[in-house]
Write an enzyme that holds these catalytic residues in place. Sequence first.
Site, short mmCIF file in Angstrom:
data_model
loop_
_atom_site.label_atom_id
_atom_site.label_comp_id
_atom_site.label_asym_id
_atom_site.label_seq_id
_atom_site.Cartn_x
_atom_site.Cartn_y
_atom_site.Cartn_z
N ASP A 72 -35.64 -8.26 -49.90
CA ASP A 72 -36.82 -8.29 -50.78
C ASP A 72 -38.14 -7.86 -50.13
O ASP A 72 -39.19 -8.48 -50.38
CB ASP A 72 -36.99 -9.69 -51.39
N LYS A 90 -31.12 -7.97 -57.54
CA LYS A 90 -30.58 -9.32 -57.73
C LYS A 90 -31.52 -10.14 -58.62
O LYS A 90 -32.74 -10.12 -58.43
CB LYS A 90 -30.37 -9.99 -56.38
N CYS A 92 -35.51 -16.71 -50.48
CA CYS A 92 -34.42 -15.76 -50.67
C CYS A 92 -33.57 -15.56 -49.41
O CYS A 92 -32.36 -15.34 -49.50
CB CYS A 92 -34.95 -14.43 -51.18
#
Length: 227
Positions: A25, A130, A163
């Site tokens: 990310d 995701k 995450c």
Amino acid sequence: MTFFIDAKPYPYALPENKPCLIVIDMQRDFIEPGGFGDALGNKVELLTAIVPTVKKLLDGFRRLDLPIVHTRECHKPDLSDCPASKLQRGKAALKIGDKGPMGRILIDGDPGNEILDELKPLPGELEITKPGKGSFYATPLDEFLKEEQITHLIFAGVTTEVCVQTTMREANDRGYECLLVEDATESYFPEFKRAALEMIVAQGGIVGWTSTCDKTLAGLEQAYGKR
Ligand code: TIU
């Protein structure tokens, strides 16, 4: 002969088959002003500090021809993959799907959802979208890793305790040997980063290992560099 990365809580043994770098990310939503991280009230500038280290790690993996996966947290434009709990949680200035300065917040295809220019995936590197914090939930990641016979995962990205840690825990439960590069991950909360790193290596490596970028690249160079 087995090669190792100098790591906590003890040396991380490198496999015969190549380990995979998972970059989590590194998208504008979390790192630049006007994105999701900012809308949640976080100091996003804390995260920019790791960009050169993540780039160094990417360059090392590329030089050694090791596999790389990039992830992006995002949702479909119709939000059909965003649970109401995630949409409504907290007091975000802008909610997922709202229009912000970089397009709609956390929406696949909008400018804010792009990976930073410096860290953009190259051809041949897998980019996974995701809908959750973990990278295994509702994604083809496990299938890809199994197909490639990858057993060892090296992690970088943001945020450490959200995450990144969620993904490491998902991976650990699936039997992958996981190492987090501590200077290539960051949190909006320095104390949470510190605690997450400690949690990973506690109890003899209950979730996995941690090491630095330089030590990781040194171990990989020994194991997979041209000799
Ligand atoms: N809010 C926060 O710390 N993180 C996230 O929402 N996503 C990721 O960590 N990528």
